[in-house]
Motif scaffolding. Sequence first.
Motif, PDB file in Angstrom:
ATOM      1  N   VAL A   1      -0.231  51.788  61.204  1.00 20.49           N
ATOM      2  CA  VAL A   1      -1.036  52.025  60.005  1.00 20.49           C
ATOM      3  C   VAL A   1      -2.047  53.134  60.288  1.00 20.49           C
ATOM      4  O   VAL A   1      -2.801  53.043  61.262  1.00 20.49           O
ATOM      5  N   PRO A   2      -2.085  54.189  59.464  1.00 18.06           N
ATOM      6  CA  PRO A   2      -3.050  55.264  59.713  1.00 18.06           C
ATOM      7  C   PRO A   2      -4.475  54.815  59.444  1.00 18.06           C
ATOM      8  O   PRO A   2      -4.724  53.993  58.549  1.00 18.06           O
ATOM      9  N   LEU A   3      -5.413  55.335  60.231  1.00 25.06           N
ATOM     10  CA  LEU A   3      -6.841  55.120  60.006  1.00 25.06           C
ATOM     11  C   LEU A   3      -7.436  56.422  59.510  1.00 25.06           C
ATOM     12  O   LEU A   3      -7.508  57.405  60.253  1.00 25.06           O
ATOM     13  N   MET A   4      -7.831  56.448  58.246  1.00 25.70           N
ATOM     14  CA  MET A   4      -8.362  57.656  57.627  1.00 25.70           C
ATOM     15  C   MET A   4      -9.754  57.379  57.074  1.00 25.70           C
ATOM     16  O   MET A   4      -9.976  56.347  56.433  1.00 25.70           O
ATOM     17  N   ASP A   5     -10.678  58.270  57.364  1.00 17.28           N
ATOM     18  CA  ASP A   5     -12.028  58.158  56.828  1.00 17.28           C
ATOM     19  C   ASP A   5     -12.300  59.365  55.943  1.00 17.28           C
ATOM     20  O   ASP A   5     -12.506  60.469  56.434  1.00 17.28           O
ATOM     21  N   GLU A   6     -12.275  59.140  54.621  1.00 18.14           N
ATOM     22  CA  GLU A   6     -12.462  60.229  53.656  1.00 18.14           C
ATOM     23  C   GLU A   6     -11.516  61.385  53.955  1.00 18.14           C
ATOM     24  O   GLU A   6     -11.922  62.551  54.036  1.00 18.14           O
ATOM     25  N   ALA A   7     -10.254  61.048  54.159  1.00 24.50           N
ATOM     26  CA  ALA A   7      -9.150  62.000  54.380  1.00 24.50           C
ATOM     27  C   ALA A   7      -9.133  62.597  55.778  1.00 24.50           C
ATOM     28  O   ALA A   7      -8.199  63.313  56.131  1.00 24.50           O
ATOM     29  N   ASP A   8     -10.146  62.327  56.608  1.00 26.09           N
ATOM     30  CA  ASP A   8     -10.122  62.811  57.988  1.00 26.09           C
ATOM     31  C   ASP A   8      -9.467  61.763  58.880  1.00 26.09           C
ATOM     32  O   ASP A   8      -9.744  60.568  58.756  1.00 26.09           O
ATOM     33  N   PRO A   9      -8.597  62.180  59.800  1.00 24.39           N
ATOM     34  CA  PRO A   9      -7.922  61.204  60.658  1.00 24.39           C
ATOM     35  C   PRO A   9      -8.854  60.631  61.716  1.00 24.39           C
ATOM     36  O   PRO A   9      -9.546  61.373  62.419  1.00 24.39           O
ATOM     37  N   ILE A  10      -8.873  59.323  61.820  1.00 22.23           N
ATOM     38  CA  ILE A  10      -9.648  58.633  62.842  1.00 22.23           C
ATOM     39  C   ILE A  10      -8.723  58.131  63.945  1.00 22.23           C
ATOM     40  O   ILE A  10      -9.084  58.104  65.113  1.00 22.23           O
ATOM     41  N   GLY A  11      -7.499  57.735  63.560  1.00 21.44           N
ATOM     42  CA  GLY A  11      -6.545  57.204  64.522  1.00 21.44           C
ATOM     43  C   GLY A  11      -5.497  56.373  63.820  1.00 21.44           C
ATOM     44  O   GLY A  11      -5.116  56.663  62.683  1.00 21.44           O
ATOM     45  N   ALA A  12      -5.043  55.318  64.483  1.00 22.06           N
ATOM     46  CA  ALA A  12      -4.022  54.448  63.905  1.00 22.06           C
ATOM     47  C   ALA A  12      -4.115  53.063  64.519  1.00 22.06           C
ATOM     48  O   ALA A  12      -4.576  52.896  65.653  1.00 22.06           O
ATOM     49  N   LEU A  13      -3.693  52.064  63.735  1.00 17.66           N
ATOM     50  CA  LEU A  13      -3.527  50.707  64.235  1.00 17.66           C
ATOM     51  C   LEU A  13      -2.042  50.466  64.469  1.00 17.66           C
ATOM     52  O   LEU A  13      -1.220  50.774  63.602  1.00 17.66           O
ATOM     53  N   LEU A  14      -1.696  49.909  65.620  1.00 22.80           N
ATOM     54  CA  LEU A  14      -0.320  49.540  65.921  1.00 22.80           C
ATOM     55  C   LEU A  14      -0.280  48.027  66.075  1.00 22.80           C
ATOM     56  O   LEU A  14      -0.870  47.480  67.019  1.00 22.80           O
ATOM     57  N   LEU A  15       0.369  47.350  65.129  1.00 21.37           N
ATOM     58  CA  LEU A  15       0.386  45.891  65.090  1.00 21.37           C
ATOM     59  C   LEU A  15       1.775  45.369  65.416  1.00 21.37           C
ATOM     60  O   LEU A  15       2.758  45.780  64.793  1.00 21.37           O
ATOM     61  N   LYS A  16       1.844  44.485  66.393  1.00 22.34           N
ATOM     62  CA  LYS A  16       3.117  43.924  66.816  1.00 22.34           C
ATOM     63  C   LYS A  16       3.326  42.574  66.150  1.00 22.34           C
ATOM     64  O   LYS A  16       2.457  41.691  66.199  1.00 22.34           O
ATOM     65  N   ALA A  17       4.480  42.393  65.498  1.00 21.80           N
ATOM     66  CA  ALA A  17       4.793  41.119  64.843  1.00 21.80           C
ATOM     67  C   ALA A  17       5.314  40.120  65.877  1.00 21.80           C
ATOM     68  O   ALA A  17       5.798  40.486  66.946  1.00 21.80           O
ATOM     69  N   HIS A  18       5.203  38.853  65.544  1.00 25.81           N
ATOM     70  CA  HIS A  18       5.789  37.821  66.395  1.00 25.81           C
ATOM     71  C   HIS A  18       7.321  37.911  66.322  1.00 25.81           C
ATOM     72  O   HIS A  18       7.871  38.333  65.301  1.00 25.81           O
ATOM     73  N   PRO A  19       8.012  37.553  67.396  1.00 26.53           N
ATOM     74  CA  PRO A  19       9.489  37.624  67.385  1.00 26.53           C
ATOM     75  C   PRO A  19      10.083  36.892  66.190  1.00 26.53           C
ATOM     76  O   PRO A  19       9.657  35.792  65.841  1.00 26.53           O
ATOM     77  N   GLY A  20      11.063  37.522  65.560  1.00 26.16           N
ATOM     78  CA  GLY A  20      11.757  36.918  64.435  1.00 26.16           C
ATOM     79  C   GLY A  20      11.014  36.992  63.119  1.00 26.16           C
ATOM     80  O   GLY A  20      11.454  36.413  62.133  1.00 26.16           O
ATOM     81  N   THR A  21       9.897  37.724  63.086  1.00 28.51           N
ATOM     82  CA  THR A  21       9.133  37.854  61.839  1.00 28.51           C
ATOM     83  C   THR A  21       8.976  39.337  61.494  1.00 28.51           C
ATOM     84  O   THR A  21       9.239  40.217  62.315  1.00 28.51           O
ATOM     85  N   ALA A  22       8.537  39.575  60.286  1.00 23.46           N
ATOM     86  CA  ALA A  22       8.247  40.937  59.831  1.00 23.46           C
ATOM     87  C   ALA A  22       7.009  40.882  58.959  1.00 23.46           C
ATOM     88  O   ALA A  22       6.611  39.818  58.479  1.00 23.46           O
ATOM     89  N   PHE A  23       6.390  42.023  58.747  1.00 21.22           N
ATOM     90  CA  PHE A  23       5.202  42.078  57.910  1.00 21.22           C
ATOM     91  C   PHE A  23       5.621  42.158  56.445  1.00 21.22           C
ATOM     92  O   PHE A  23       6.431  43.002  56.065  1.00 21.22           O
ATOM     93  N   SER A  24       5.059  41.262  55.636  1.00 24.07           N
ATOM     94  CA  SER A  24       5.399  41.211  54.219  1.00 24.07           C
ATOM     95  C   SER A  24       4.676  42.313  53.453  1.00 24.07           C
ATOM     96  O   SER A  24       3.793  43.005  53.983  1.00 24.07           O
TER      97      SER A  24
END
Length: 437
Positions: free
Chosen positions: A229-252
């Motif tokens: 997921v991108p991290l944007m502050d007023e259109a300027d890039p701050i970074g990103a979040l990388l989230l790992k799902a539990h095995p056998g699941t997905a993000f809804s």
Amino acid sequence: MPLSESPRLLLNCVDLLLDAVFLISADGRIRYVNAACEPIFGYTPDELIGQPLFDLVLPEDRARTLEEAALIMAGQPRVGFVNRYRRKDGRPVRVMWSARWSAADQLRIGVARDVTEQHHSQDLQAATYAVSEAAHHASDLDTLFPTIHDIIARLVPVAGLVVATCDGKGAGVHLAYGRDHHGAPLTVDERLAREHCHEVIASSQTQQLPDSALTPPETAGAGVFWLVVPLMDEADPIGALLLKAHPGTAFSDKDRELLGFVSAQVATAIERSRLKAELLRAARYDELTGLPNRRLFHDRIDTALARSRRRQGRMALLYIDLDDFKGVNDTLGHAAGDRLLQEIGRRLERCVRRADTVARLGGDEFVVILEDIHGPQDAAAVADKIHHSLRQPFAIADHTLHARASIGVAIHPEDGDDADSLIKHADRRMYRDKARG
């Protein structure tokens, strides 16, 4: 016909309820559940009966679920407890319970209701407040990131979180934080992670990736997904979040919506923490040399004195004043003088231990705090080392310069038990050294 003689009729009535009704044995296994379980959990009653209900609880909620179950089995009816489960399709569901313990039947009786939708707007508000509070109270990014991890884990089930931050205006990406849901270091392929972060930041679009896209092949899990997921502050890039799902699941889709909202709050929090750290550094460190300034020096010497008293040991203060520094400014200009001060600061740091402090008081005045010394001979040895280091040539503005300094030394406790006394003794001896030429 009395109701007690019609258990089948009673069960048929229970099957018409919109809420799920569970009978759980003392060992946590499902003895009975009505038909309403399927819309909530995705499993039919036949699939659930005999299974441990606890196995469906999300890892982040298991500790407090066990606490709640213990209260119920101790005879305390509970109403309104909310925790999260993994549905058969892998999606999380938030469930509110009313439950009590039947000692006669040795069963836990629980009524479950799906409150996922009702909690969605509350989650957004709670996340906004929690992230704002975290940014306000965190002293730096290292303390902010674990708090953000906890906040996200309360909203969305995650097996791990990586926070990537941009250096400058998105020029480079640094993996600043990475932990699994137990708090252990999270293994990712840094090169691949940076590449995907760059893509997400450039497009401002969230990506879902298989574990093999971010994890070394020998540790990649089948059926494991990441959300970047991108991290944007007023259109300027701050970074990103990388989230790992539990095995056998997905993000809804709900998870993505929630994370998209939270990421904006996180980006603001990171930028605010960076600004706070910069302001704090400006208040405590010399802008030119990067050394502690006068304010931080006084904090450091008070702390060093307290340690020396507690250990009944010794410490030393060296007061250093450059000789004829004005001549450098007058002949080569202030830019050259600034360069010389920076180089001198670096050489002074190389003359002491990492635990010692080198500070610039202003102008051409420096001080050194030496902790845990054996006696005056240790301080004298460091003073000689500084003299020798400064006599080595400096290449400044196409000129070769040699610096000299006058140094005064004060020892605790012989020369005083407070900072002012040590500074006065060291300052007086420095001028005496300067007078001798």
